[in-house]
Design a protein around this motif. Structure first.
Motif, PDB file in Angstrom:
ATOM      1  N   ALA A 205       0.832  -1.220   0.000  1.00  0.00           N
ATOM      2  CA  ALA A 205       0.000   0.000   0.000  1.00  0.00           C
ATOM      3  C   ALA A 205       0.861   1.263   0.000  1.00  0.00           C
ATOM      4  CB  ALA A 205      -0.925  -0.014   1.209  1.00  0.00           C
ATOM      5  N   ARG A 206       1.947   1.237   0.757  1.00  0.00           N
ATOM      6  CA  ARG A 206       2.810   2.444   0.824  1.00  0.00           C
ATOM      7  C   ARG A 206       3.653   2.597  -0.435  1.00  0.00           C
ATOM      8  NH1 ARG A 206       5.317   0.800   6.437  1.00  0.00           N
ATOM      9  NH2 ARG A 206       4.633  -1.233   5.614  1.00  0.00           N
ATOM     10  N   MET A 207       3.607   1.577  -1.293  1.00  0.00           N
ATOM     11  CA  MET A 207       4.333   1.615  -2.571  1.00  0.00           C
ATOM     12  C   MET A 207       3.326   1.736  -3.712  1.00  0.00           C
ATOM     13  SD  MET A 207       7.484   1.649  -3.525  1.00  0.00           S
ATOM     14  CE  MET A 207       8.617   0.850  -2.407  1.00  0.00           C
ATOM     15  N   ASP A 208       2.227   2.405  -3.445  1.00  0.00           N
ATOM     16  CA  ASP A 208       1.179   2.617  -4.457  1.00  0.00           C
ATOM     17  C   ASP A 208       0.636   1.292  -5.001  1.00  0.00           C
ATOM     18  OD1 ASP A 208       1.686   5.372  -4.190  1.00  0.00           O
ATOM     19  OD2 ASP A 208       3.316   5.228  -5.658  1.00  0.00           O
ATOM     20  N   GLY A 209       0.631   0.258  -4.150  1.00  0.00           N
ATOM     21  CA  GLY A 209       0.047  -1.024  -4.551  1.00  0.00           C
ATOM     22  C   GLY A 209       0.963  -1.885  -5.401  1.00  0.00           C
ATOM     23  N   ALA A 210       2.234  -1.520  -5.527  1.00  0.00           N
ATOM     24  CA  ALA A 210       3.159  -2.307  -6.363  1.00  0.00           C
ATOM     25  C   ALA A 210       3.443  -3.660  -5.730  1.00  0.00           C
ATOM     26  CB  ALA A 210       4.472  -1.545  -6.541  1.00  0.00           C
ATOM     27  N   ASP A 211       3.784  -4.622  -6.578  1.00  0.00           N
ATOM     28  CA  ASP A 211       4.250  -5.932  -6.123  1.00  0.00           C
ATOM     29  C   ASP A 211       5.716  -5.730  -5.746  1.00  0.00           C
ATOM     30  OD1 ASP A 211       4.609  -8.611  -5.699  1.00  0.00           O
ATOM     31  OD2 ASP A 211       3.878  -9.239  -7.675  1.00  0.00           O
ATOM     32  N   LYS A 212       5.979  -5.548  -4.446  1.00  0.00           N
ATOM     33  CA  LYS A 212       7.330  -5.120  -4.036  1.00  0.00           C
ATOM     34  C   LYS A 212       8.401  -6.109  -4.495  1.00  0.00           C
ATOM     35  CE  LYS A 212       6.684  -3.913   0.498  1.00  0.00           C
ATOM     36  NZ  LYS A 212       7.053  -3.320   1.804  1.00  0.00           N
ATOM     37  N   ALA A 213       8.063  -7.397  -4.530  1.00  0.00           N
ATOM     38  CA  ALA A 213       9.056  -8.415  -4.896  1.00  0.00           C
ATOM     39  C   ALA A 213       9.665  -8.149  -6.270  1.00  0.00           C
ATOM     40  CB  ALA A 213       8.408  -9.794  -4.890  1.00  0.00           C
ATOM     41  N   LEU A 214       8.856  -7.563  -7.167  1.00  0.00           N
ATOM     42  CA  LEU A 214       9.307  -7.408  -8.559  1.00  0.00           C
ATOM     43  C   LEU A 214       9.757  -5.990  -8.871  1.00  0.00           C
ATOM     44  CD1 LEU A 214       6.642  -9.716 -10.252  1.00  0.00           C
ATOM     45  CD2 LEU A 214       8.979 -10.266  -9.560  1.00  0.00           C
ATOM     46  N   LEU A 215       9.856  -5.154  -7.852  1.00  0.00           N
ATOM     47  CA  LEU A 215      10.366  -3.791  -8.077  1.00  0.00           C
ATOM     48  C   LEU A 215      11.840  -3.844  -8.454  1.00  0.00           C
ATOM     49  CD1 LEU A 215       8.894  -1.698  -5.114  1.00  0.00           C
ATOM     50  CD2 LEU A 215       8.331  -1.502  -7.554  1.00  0.00           C
ATOM     51  N   PRO A 216      12.265  -3.012  -9.390  1.00  0.00           N
ATOM     52  CA  PRO A 216      13.682  -3.011  -9.770  1.00  0.00           C
ATOM     53  C   PRO A 216      14.529  -2.193  -8.792  1.00  0.00           C
ATOM     54  CG  PRO A 216      12.443  -1.516 -11.186  1.00  0.00           C
ATOM     55  CD  PRO A 216      11.447  -2.118 -10.237  1.00  0.00           C
ATOM     56  N   LEU A 217      15.677  -2.756  -8.474  1.00  0.00           N
ATOM     57  CA  LEU A 217      16.681  -2.050  -7.657  1.00  0.00           C
ATOM     58  C   LEU A 217      18.041  -2.369  -8.277  1.00  0.00           C
ATOM     59  CD1 LEU A 217      17.701  -0.554  -5.079  1.00  0.00           C
ATOM     60  CD2 LEU A 217      17.684  -2.772  -3.920  1.00  0.00           C
ATOM     61  N   GLY A 218      18.702  -1.366  -8.809  1.00  0.00           N
ATOM     62  CA  GLY A 218      20.013  -1.586  -9.425  1.00  0.00           C
ATOM     63  C   GLY A 218      19.969  -2.593 -10.558  1.00  0.00           C
ATOM     64  N   GLY A 219      18.874  -2.580 -11.310  1.00  0.00           N
ATOM     65  CA  GLY A 219      18.808  -3.451 -12.493  1.00  0.00           C
ATOM     66  C   GLY A 219      18.338  -4.873 -12.226  1.00  0.00           C
ATOM     67  N   ARG A 220      18.083  -5.195 -10.957  1.00  0.00           N
ATOM     68  CA  ARG A 220      17.523  -6.516 -10.617  1.00  0.00           C
ATOM     69  C   ARG A 220      16.296  -6.286  -9.740  1.00  0.00           C
ATOM     70  NH1 ARG A 220      21.498 -10.112  -7.478  1.00  0.00           N
ATOM     71  NH2 ARG A 220      22.212  -8.180  -6.506  1.00  0.00           N
ATOM     72  N   THR A 221      15.462  -7.310  -9.622  1.00  0.00           N
ATOM     73  CA  THR A 221      14.295  -7.148  -8.747  1.00  0.00           C
ATOM     74  C   THR A 221      14.718  -7.303  -7.284  1.00  0.00           C
ATOM     75  OG1 THR A 221      13.736  -9.487  -8.717  1.00  0.00           O
ATOM     76  CG2 THR A 221      12.791  -8.162 -10.512  1.00  0.00           C
TER      77      THR A 221
END
Ligand code: GTP
Length: 197
Positions: A15-31
Motif C-alpha cells: 500500500a505504501r508503494m502505491d500497490g506495487a508488487d514489491k518483490a518485482l520492483l527493480p533495484l540496481g537493475g535486478r528485482t
C-alpha cells in the motif's frame, strides 16, 4: 546444526508503494526478489517463496511458490504457516524467514542460528526487532494455525504466545535491515547501491 528451509515473505499489499508488487520492483537493475534470493541462497539448503496471487509471475525463479494458509487474513503469519507446512513435507525441521523488501539483510544471518530451537526466534539487531526475520520450528505449525484461528495477527504476539524469544544480532551501519516500504525508500536503496555496490 539447524539446516532451515529458507522462506522469502513476498506477499502483502504494498500500500505504501502505491500497490506495487514489491518483490518485482527493480533495484540496481535486478528485482528485490533477485537481491534477496542471492543473499539467502548460500545460507540455506532450500528456498520457497511465500506470496498470494498468480504464481506464474515468479516462474523464472524456479522455486516453490506458496500461497498463504489464511489468505482472508493478510499479514506475514499466513505465509509463515504455509512455509512451515511446506518444510514439514520436505523433511526440514525449521524455516528461516526473510522479507523481500529488505535487500541488504546480513549475508551471514544463518551463522547466528543456534544449535537447536524448539520455539520461534525473531531477529533483533541491537534494540530493533525485525519480526519478519525469524527461525520457526515446523513443530509449532498447529499452534500457529490455532493462534491465527483465534484472530491473532502480529508476529511478535504469536511468537511470544508460542514461547518464542529473540535472536540478537549486533547492530551494524549502514543498517542491513533497512526495508523498502515507499518510493522514497527505494530511491534511498538505489543511492546505497551506488555508494557501496
Ligand atoms: N506471504 C505474505 N507476506 C506478507 C504479507 N503481508 C506482508 N508480507 C511480507 O512481510 C514483509 C513486510 O510487509 P509490510 O511492508 O509490513 O507489508 P506490505 O503489505 O508489503 O506493505 P504495506 O501495504 O505498505 O504495509 C514483506 O516482505 C511482505 O512481502 C501477506 O499477507 N502474506
Amino acid at each position: 546444526m539447524i539446516q532451515p528451509c529458507g522462506l522469502v515473505l513476498a506477499g502483502g499489499q504494498g500500500a505504501r508503494m502505491d500497490g506495487a508488487d514489491k518483490a518485482l520492483l527493480p533495484l540496481g537493475g535486478r528485482t528485490l526478489l533477485d537481491h534477496v534470493l542471492a543473499r539467502l541462497a548460500p545460507q540455506v539448503p532450500a528456498i520457497a517463496i511465500s506470496a498470494n496471487g498468480d504464481p506464474a509471475r515468479f516462474a523464472r525463479f524456479g522455486l516453490p511458490v506458496l500461497p498463504d494458509e489464511t489468505p482472508d487474513r493478510p499479514g506475514p503469519l499466513g505465509g509463515i504457516l504455509a512455509g512451515l507446512v511446506h518444510a514439514q513435507q520436505t523433511g526440514a525441521s525449521h524455516v528461516l524467514t526473510v522479507a523481500v523488501d529488505t535487500p541488504f539483510f546480513p549475508a551471514d544471518l544463518a551463522r547466528h542460528l543456534p544449535q537447536r530451537a524448539d520455539a520461534p526466534l525473531l531477529v533483533q539487531a541491537g534494540d530493533d526487532p525485525h519480526p519478519t526475520f525469524g527461525l520457526w520450528p515446523v513443530a509449532v505449525a498447529s499452534d500457529l494455525r490455532a493462534a491465527l484461528g483465534d484472530g491473532l495477527r502480529r508476529v511478535r504476539q504469536v511468537s511470544a504466545l508460542l514461547g518464542g524469544g529473540m535472536l540478537i544480532l549486533p547492530p551494524a551501519e549502514p543498517d542491513p535491515f533497512f526495508n523498502i516500504n515507499t518510493p522514497a525508500d527505494l530511491r534511498q536503496a538505489e543511492a546505497r547501491l551506488v555508494a557501496c555496490p
